[in-house]
Design an enzyme around this catalytic site. Structure first.
Site, PDB file in Angstrom:
ATOM      1  N   GLU A   1     -12.103  -0.449 -10.533  1.00  0.00           N
ATOM      2  CA  GLU A   1     -11.656  -1.392 -11.576  1.00  0.00           C
ATOM      3  C   GLU A   1     -12.544  -1.442 -12.820  1.00  0.00           C
ATOM      4  O   GLU A   1     -12.037  -1.554 -13.951  1.00  0.00           O
ATOM      5  CB  GLU A   1     -11.503  -2.810 -10.991  1.00  0.00           C
ATOM      6  CG  GLU A   1     -10.332  -2.954 -10.012  1.00  0.00           C
ATOM      7  CD  GLU A   1     -10.604  -2.372  -8.632  1.00  0.00           C
ATOM      8  OE1 GLU A   1     -11.803  -2.135  -8.320  1.00  0.00           O
ATOM      9  OE2 GLU A   1      -9.655  -2.146  -7.875  1.00  0.00           O
TER      10      GLU A   1
ATOM     11  N   ARG B   1       0.561   3.736  -3.275  1.00  0.00           N
ATOM     12  CA  ARG B   1      -0.056   5.052  -3.045  1.00  0.00           C
ATOM     13  C   ARG B   1       0.994   6.137  -2.838  1.00  0.00           C
ATOM     14  O   ARG B   1       0.985   7.161  -3.519  1.00  0.00           O
ATOM     15  CB  ARG B   1      -0.996   4.999  -1.847  1.00  0.00           C
ATOM     16  CG  ARG B   1      -2.083   3.946  -2.050  1.00  0.00           C
ATOM     17  CD  ARG B   1      -3.175   4.056  -1.012  1.00  0.00           C
ATOM     18  NE  ARG B   1      -3.876   2.779  -0.908  1.00  0.00           N
ATOM     19  CZ  ARG B   1      -5.131   2.641  -0.547  1.00  0.00           C
ATOM     20  NH1 ARG B   1      -5.851   3.687  -0.239  1.00  0.00           N
ATOM     21  NH2 ARG B   1      -5.688   1.452  -0.469  1.00  0.00           N
TER      22      ARG B   1
ATOM     23  N   GLU C   1       0.833  -1.214   0.000  1.00  0.00           N
ATOM     24  CA  GLU C   1       0.000   0.000   0.000  1.00  0.00           C
ATOM     25  C   GLU C   1       0.863   1.259   0.000  1.00  0.00           C
ATOM     26  O   GLU C   1       0.556   2.229  -0.689  1.00  0.00           O
ATOM     27  CB  GLU C   1      -0.944   0.020   1.220  1.00  0.00           C
ATOM     28  CG  GLU C   1      -1.978  -1.097   1.237  1.00  0.00           C
ATOM     29  CD  GLU C   1      -3.065  -0.961   0.169  1.00  0.00           C
ATOM     30  OE1 GLU C   1      -3.094   0.043  -0.545  1.00  0.00           O
ATOM     31  OE2 GLU C   1      -3.889  -1.892   0.046  1.00  0.00           O
TER      32      GLU C   1
ATOM     33  N   THR D   1      -0.866   0.715 -10.320  1.00  0.00           N
ATOM     34  CA  THR D   1      -2.143   0.084  -9.966  1.00  0.00           C
ATOM     35  C   THR D   1      -3.028   1.000  -9.123  1.00  0.00           C
ATOM     36  O   THR D   1      -4.182   0.683  -8.852  1.00  0.00           O
ATOM     37  CB  THR D   1      -1.916  -1.280  -9.274  1.00  0.00           C
ATOM     38  OG1 THR D   1      -3.141  -1.998  -9.244  1.00  0.00           O
ATOM     39  CG2 THR D   1      -1.379  -1.112  -7.859  1.00  0.00           C
TER      40      THR D   1
ATOM     41  N   ASP E   1      -4.264 -10.151  -8.464  1.00  0.00           N
ATOM     42  CA  ASP E   1      -4.533  -9.153  -9.516  1.00  0.00           C
ATOM     43  C   ASP E   1      -3.366  -8.345 -10.101  1.00  0.00           C
ATOM     44  O   ASP E   1      -2.958  -8.535 -11.244  1.00  0.00           O
ATOM     45  CB  ASP E   1      -5.653  -8.199  -9.068  1.00  0.00           C
ATOM     46  CG  ASP E   1      -5.464  -7.590  -7.671  1.00  0.00           C
ATOM     47  OD1 ASP E   1      -4.424  -7.868  -7.047  1.00  0.00           O
ATOM     48  OD2 ASP E   1      -6.344  -6.842  -7.215  1.00  0.00           O
TER      49      ASP E   1
HETATM   50  C1  DMJ Z   1      -6.384   0.168  -5.123  1.00  0.00           C
HETATM   51  O1  DMJ Z   1      -5.628   0.507  -4.019  1.00  0.00           O
HETATM   52  C2  DMJ Z   1      -5.545  -0.465  -6.202  1.00  0.00           C
HETATM   53  O2  DMJ Z   1      -6.229  -0.423  -7.399  1.00  0.00           O
HETATM   54  C3  DMJ Z   1      -5.189  -1.883  -5.891  1.00  0.00           C
HETATM   55  O3  DMJ Z   1      -4.502  -2.499  -6.952  1.00  0.00           O
HETATM   56  C4  DMJ Z   1      -6.416  -2.678  -5.598  1.00  0.00           C
HETATM   57  N1  DMJ Z   1      -7.300  -2.058  -4.675  1.00  0.00           N
HETATM   58  C5  DMJ Z   1      -7.549  -0.652  -4.703  1.00  0.00           C
HETATM   59  C6  DMJ Z   1      -8.802  -0.231  -5.422  1.00  0.00           C
HETATM   60  O4  DMJ Z   1      -9.832  -1.093  -5.433  1.00  0.00           O
END
Ligand code: DMJ
Length: 599
Positions: free
Chosen positions: A495, A234, A230, A581, A363
């Site tokens: 998503e 982020r 995370e 992501t 994912d």
């Molecule tokens: C986000 O923090 C990112 O997209 C991560 O890859 C998956 N979960 C959340 C959003 O759903």
């Protein structure tokens, strides 16, 4: 260490130079000492030499050799001048193939030896990042929709600023801030996640407030337990994107400082990082819920893009080495039916369970394979091979057709299929779409069709509120429907909209903009509250029950992807940018990857 060896050698060469010692006594002591010292220096030399012959000696060498000596070796016969040449990309996207073949020669030049230059980087982009007119669409209706999304961003931001400034997320019902325990005491997740969204939307007053907060209040000396994943997607991603978009050196120094704090997580027997790290002490451990102390595929497999950029900016290969080591292990290890299970032991380097998912836990590992290839300007051939290999295994084992004709990706538990798809797995429509063009020529159309089918299925799950559940199933008579109460919530996730955005860019089929607009209207109707946006507990109920949380990824991803969907393609053009992501744009730099790892 070296001094302790050198001193006795001097002593042996000039014994008479020692004051107050008789010649005979000195001779006796000398011979004893001589034997002892000979033995000692032999032992030390042996140990020292042995360190360098250990299999993974790179880390040890780093301790003993200076930084410059640890730079990758230059291969080929390029001159020193060549090595200092800036990394260039062709101005004309059409000549990309030519550039790819030129790559081998360029690479022979070795690693860039100059510090990163923002000016040169900007010169390497094919197009201006914000396009001709900040991506403003000519069509008035589309522009109106885009303005609406911008208003939603401003509304979310203003409320965050009023009630939760400096905290991680806004609680819009109770009008206060939420800190949580994902970021190890770091604060301001919503600020870091919003920087690039505010910037591309031209919300400059808001962007400047965010920038000032980062400058004056982002304290990286926290001492809590953070999720490596995370913090990376982020904070590292957010700061990198802010730097590349604006050239503000402050973002660069912050991200370098943070990057270093993440490195101890890789100190495991295999180099596979553990999921949790104390940013102060550097101690790391695995999530309590992860079986047998394992690390999670989607976590250790979602570091590549950011870490390669950390190496690019610092000119220190260590970050790239860390993620390349992960890749090396994944490449080598045996994979059941070519699939990558979700849990791996950082101690033994073996899979811990045979659960495979394109949704949660798996994912973004797949996403980062294709994006690593694209971000390297299509030079990272290993990433390409792994991505298409994984996709082949996914198609052979997980992709299913429902009785009603919907294509979906099931989960795999030791060979048994669970006919369920998570909201998280809906990113895969976009992923397969952006990877379609580089697949085998006979497969390209097929990949594009598959991407469209998955995106269609995910759209089907968005009903009747026009928002989608956390997970939906295709068994027990269900068709993309959440059959369990506990799967019915929607926490402002991006998503599905992410896939609309990519599919729009790839096909310009107007249905993707229509579907995006449906989502905007639904967010307004069900998630907007007086002081921000909130997730809801049941997407099948027309009377919303709010969860009181405005997630930071709503600002970073959901609203950004919607804004891009209603913008012209020249706003953050895909020829120059890949999104991490968390939707933070990172630039494609030719040779970015290979400058540290020549083929
Ligand atoms: C986000 O923090 C990112 O997209 C991560 O890859 C998956 N979960 C959340 C959003 O759903």
């Amino acid at each position: 260490f070296f001094l302790n060896i050198a001193q006795p050698m001097l002593f042996l060469r000039e014994p008479s130079a020692l004051p107050g010692v008789s010649a005979s006594g000195m001779g006796l002591r000398l011979s004893q000492k001589f034997v002892f010292l000979l033995f000692l220096s032999g032992l030390v030399t042996l140990c020292f030499g042995a360190l360098f012959f250990l299999p993974d000696s790179v880390r040890l060498k780093r301790i003993f050799l200076s930084k410059t000596e640890t730079q990758p070796v230059t291969v080929g016969s390029g001159s020193e001048n060549d090595a200092r040449e800036p990394l260039k990309r062709p101005k004309d996207p059409e000549s990309r193939t030519e550039s790819a073949s030129a790559k081998a020669t360029s690479f022979a030049r070795g690693a860039p030896s100059e510090p990163f230059s923002y000016g040169k980087f900007k010169g390497c982009l094919l197009k201006p990042p914000l396009g001709r007119d900040s991506g403003r669409p000519a069509d008035p209706e589309t522009n109106e929709r885009r303005e609406k999304v911008k208003e939603m961003m401003k509304f979310s931001w203003d409320n965050y600023k009023s009630y939760a400034w400096g905290k991680n997320e806004l609680r819009p019902l109770t009008r206060n801030g939420h800190i949580g325990n994902m970021f190890g005491g770091l604060r301001g997740a919503s600020i870091i996640d919003s920087l690039d969204t505010l910037y591309i939307m031209g919300l400059m007053e808001e962007y400047n407030d965010a920038k000032e907060w980062v400058q004056t209040s982002l304290d990286l000396n926290s001492n809590g337990e953070a999720s490596l994943f995370e913090v990376n997607i982020r904070y590292v991603g957010g700061l990198l994107a802010a730097y590349y978009l604006t050239g503000e050196e402050m973002y660069k120094s912050k991200v370098m400082e943070l990057g270093e704090k993440l490195l101890p997580a890789f100190n495991t027997p295999t180099g596979i990082p553990r999921g949790v790290i104390n940013l102060g002490s550097g101690t790391s451990w695995s999530w309590g819920w992860a079986s047998a102390g394992s690390s999670i595929l989607a976590e250790f497999g979602t570091l590549h893009l950011e870490f390669v950029h950390l190496s690019e900016l610092s000119r220190n290969p260590i970050y790239t080495e860390k993620v390349m080591n992960i890749r090396k292990l994944l490449n080598k290890i045996e994979k059941p039916h070519g699939l990558y299970p979700n849990f791996l032991s950082p101690v033994s380097g073996n899979w811990v369970q045979h659960h495979v998912s394109i949704g949660g836990l798996g994912d973004s590992f797949y996403e980062y394979l294709i994006k690593s290839y694209l971000m390297s300007d299509k030079t990272d051939e290993d990433a390409k091979k792994m991505y298409y290999g994984a996709l082949e295994a996914i198609e052979a084992n997980l992709v299913q057709k429902s009785p009603g004709g919907l294509t979906y990706m099931a989960e795999w538990r030791g060979g048994i299929l669970d006919h369920k798809m998570g909201h998280l797995a809906c990113f895969s429509g976009g992923m397969i779409g952006i990877g379609a063009d580089d697949g085998a020529p006979e497969k390209r159309q097929h990949f594009l069709d598959l991407a469209a089918e998955i995106t269609h299925t995910c759209h089907e799950s968005y009903t009747p509120t026009k928002l989608g559940p956390e997970a939906f199933r295709f068994d027990g008579g269900g068709e993309a429907t959440a059959t369990r109460l506990s799967d019915r919530y929607y926490i402002l996730r991006p998503e599905v909209i992410e896939s609309y955005m990519y599919m729009w860019r790839l096909t310009h089929d107007p249905k993707y903009r229509e579907w995006g607009w449906e989502a905007v209207e639904a967010l307004e109707q069900h998630c907007r509250v007086e002081s921000g946006f909130s997730g809801i507990r049941d997407v099948y109920s027309m009377t919303a029950s709010h969860d009181n949380m405005q997630q930071s990824f709503f600002l970073s991803e959901t609203l950004k992807y919607l804004y891009l969907l209603f913008s012209d393609d020249d706003l953050l053009p895909l020829e120059d940018w890949v999104f991490n992501t968390e939707a933070h744009p990172l630039p494609i730099i030719q040779h970015l990857f290979l400058s540290f790892f020549p083929p």
